[in-house]
Motif scaffolding. Structure first.
Motif, PDB file in Angstrom:
ATOM      1  N   ILE A 245       0.840  -1.199   0.000  1.00  0.00           N
ATOM      2  CA  ILE A 245       0.000   0.000   0.000  1.00  0.00           C
ATOM      3  C   ILE A 245       0.876   1.251   0.000  1.00  0.00           C
ATOM      4  CG2 ILE A 245      -1.657   1.320   1.381  1.00  0.00           C
ATOM      5  CD1 ILE A 245      -2.805  -1.431   2.278  1.00  0.00           C
ATOM      6  N   ASP A 246       1.896   1.248   0.832  1.00  0.00           N
ATOM      7  CA  ASP A 246       2.791   2.405   0.907  1.00  0.00           C
ATOM      8  C   ASP A 246       3.547   2.642  -0.404  1.00  0.00           C
ATOM      9  OD1 ASP A 246       2.041   2.896   3.495  1.00  0.00           O
ATOM     10  OD2 ASP A 246       3.794   1.940   4.406  1.00  0.00           O
ATOM     11  N   LEU A 247       3.886   1.552  -1.084  1.00  0.00           N
ATOM     12  CA  LEU A 247       4.686   1.660  -2.303  1.00  0.00           C
ATOM     13  C   LEU A 247       3.840   1.671  -3.573  1.00  0.00           C
ATOM     14  CD1 LEU A 247       7.721  -0.732  -1.595  1.00  0.00           C
ATOM     15  CD2 LEU A 247       7.630   1.764  -1.394  1.00  0.00           C
ATOM     16  N   ALA A 248       2.532   1.789  -3.447  1.00  0.00           N
ATOM     17  CA  ALA A 248       1.662   1.700  -4.629  1.00  0.00           C
ATOM     18  C   ALA A 248       2.068   2.707  -5.702  1.00  0.00           C
ATOM     19  CB  ALA A 248       0.200   1.888  -4.222  1.00  0.00           C
ATOM     20  N   LYS A 249       2.254   3.955  -5.325  1.00  0.00           N
ATOM     21  CA  LYS A 249       2.616   4.978  -6.321  1.00  0.00           C
ATOM     22  C   LYS A 249       4.000   4.738  -6.915  1.00  0.00           C
ATOM     23  CE  LYS A 249      -0.386   8.736  -4.724  1.00  0.00           C
ATOM     24  NZ  LYS A 249      -0.440  10.122  -4.185  1.00  0.00           N
ATOM     25  N   ALA A 276      -7.437  -2.071  -3.715  1.00  0.00           N
ATOM     26  CA  ALA A 276      -7.956  -0.710  -3.867  1.00  0.00           C
ATOM     27  C   ALA A 276      -6.824   0.299  -4.051  1.00  0.00           C
ATOM     28  CB  ALA A 276      -8.800  -0.345  -2.647  1.00  0.00           C
ATOM     29  N   ALA A 277      -5.743   0.138  -3.268  1.00  0.00           N
ATOM     30  CA  ALA A 277      -4.610   1.058  -3.382  1.00  0.00           C
ATOM     31  C   ALA A 277      -3.940   0.941  -4.737  1.00  0.00           C
ATOM     32  CB  ALA A 277      -3.608   0.783  -2.264  1.00  0.00           C
ATOM     33  N   LEU A 278      -3.818  -0.276  -5.249  1.00  0.00           N
ATOM     34  CA  LEU A 278      -3.181  -0.477  -6.543  1.00  0.00           C
ATOM     35  C   LEU A 278      -4.078  -0.028  -7.696  1.00  0.00           C
ATOM     36  CD1 LEU A 278      -1.511  -3.962  -5.896  1.00  0.00           C
ATOM     37  CD2 LEU A 278      -0.391  -1.727  -5.976  1.00  0.00           C
ATOM     38  N   THR A 279      -5.370  -0.225  -7.540  1.00  0.00           N
ATOM     39  CA  THR A 279      -6.307   0.228  -8.571  1.00  0.00           C
ATOM     40  C   THR A 279      -6.297   1.749  -8.671  1.00  0.00           C
ATOM     41  OG1 THR A 279      -7.721  -1.704  -8.192  1.00  0.00           O
ATOM     42  CG2 THR A 279      -8.712   0.183  -9.311  1.00  0.00           C
ATOM     43  N   ALA A 284      -5.035  -2.633 -13.065  1.00  0.00           N
ATOM     44  CA  ALA A 284      -6.294  -3.358 -13.239  1.00  0.00           C
ATOM     45  C   ALA A 284      -6.037  -4.838 -12.983  1.00  0.00           C
ATOM     46  CB  ALA A 284      -6.844  -3.163 -14.650  1.00  0.00           C
ATOM     47  N   LEU A 285      -6.879  -5.456 -12.190  1.00  0.00           N
ATOM     48  CA  LEU A 285      -6.696  -6.859 -11.810  1.00  0.00           C
ATOM     49  C   LEU A 285      -6.895  -7.775 -13.009  1.00  0.00           C
ATOM     50  CD1 LEU A 285      -6.250  -8.894  -9.472  1.00  0.00           C
ATOM     51  CD2 LEU A 285      -8.748  -8.934  -9.204  1.00  0.00           C
TER      52      LEU A 285
END
Length: 305
Positions: A245-249, A276-279, A284-285
């Motif tokens: 989550i922290d590294l998503a961006k 959700a964080a990656l989306t 896209a999954l």
């Protein structure tokens, strides 16, 4: 010669972490019970009680360096709790006679097949099928030897990527198992990052042992420098939910448009949160694997224009 036997009981999610810690002070650690060990009937052993703890055992010489080795092991095991793993038992230490412990921990281990990928301990020979690829990795020597469901999930999803992109970024590389598997499956070059200097050393050592040293670079750190100068067509991130989550961006910034992210280390109760964080950052999954309490994801990077 006398030896000290070091034993730790733990849950399945801590097997690789505890094994790596014991492997720092010994020649290797054994996991009991494990599906990597054959029983007397030459069948892979099964656990009667899947909730029962595992025991990780290693042996060190009972000499002038033993006290320091035990102390460093206890300290490392204590720090494991910071990662939120289920309880790891106390280190048990006992003195035993010389019974060939330098090799005894190897007894019973067999190659492990995860799809087309065959993980072979260095002291064994194993026939490799025409569609299989082999990786020489010793259990208990570093993070990532295929025992954990998250590693298996990543390896399984990795084999669904076709064609394999020429370059792969492995974030949190551990032993380098995922990067090395990607190379065996068709990638030309792998760039690896891990915050643990021992993991960086393990990645480079395993790459050399597999004849892949000239195709792997490994760096200490959580991610490549920002802003990114390279966008990778394939990014591997077997971490934990909070870190993903922290590294998503940053992960999205280093993934090429249309590229693939394989993410794991996700406990099922946090899978929706991670997704959700990656989306939100443009993924896209495309695929999901559930293995017990663990989730592995395959996502396509489709940033908004």
């Amino acid at each position: 010669m006398r030896w000290l036997e070091l034993t730790v009981s733990c849950d399945n999610e801590a097997i690789e972490a505890v094994s790596e810690i014991l492997g720092r002070v010994s020649q290797g650690s054994a996991v009991r019970p494990t599906r990597l060990i054959r029983d007397p009937g030459d069948e892979l052993s099964a656990r009667e009680d899947p909730t029962a703890p595992y025991e990780i055992t290693a042996h060190i010489p009972e000499d002038e360096g033993a006290a320091a080795a035990v102390e460093s092991t206890e300290r490392a095991l204590w720090h494991l709790q910071a990662f939120g793993l289920r309880p790891v038992g106390e280190l048990k230490v006992s003195s035993v006679d010389d019974a060939g412990w330098t090799d005894a921990w190897k007894a019973g281990y067999v190659p492990q097949r995860i799809g087309r990928v065959v993980i072979v301990p260095s002291w064994l020979d194993e026939p490799i099928g025409p569609n299989e690829v082999a990786l020489g990795l010793d259990p208990g020597m570093a993070f990532g030897t295929g025992l954990h469901p998250t590693t298996r999930g990543c390896l399984t999803l990795l084999q669904e990527i076709s064609p394999m992109p020429p370059v792969v970024l492995d974030v949190g590389s551990g032993s380098g198992i995922l990067a090395l598997a990607a190379l065996r499956l068709g990638a030309e070059r792998a760039v690896c990052y891990d915050i643990d200097p021992l993991a960086v050393e393990a990645t480079l050592a395993n790459a050399a042992a597999n004849g892949l040293a000239d195709r792997v670079t490994a760096h200490q750190g959580s991610m490549p420098p920002a802003p990114p100068t390279t966008a990778y067509p394939l990014v591997l991130a077997n971490l934990v939910a909070a870190v993903l989550i922290d590294l998503a961006k940053p992960l999205a910034a280093h993934t090429a448009p249309g590229g693939t992210l394989v993410a794991s280390g996700i406990i099922d109760s946090r899978a929706d949160e991670v997704l959700a964080a990656l989306t939100e950052v443009g993924y896209a999954l495309e695929g999901r694997l559930d293995d017990g309490e663990w989730v592995s994801l395959q996502l396509r990077h489709s940033p908004a224009r």
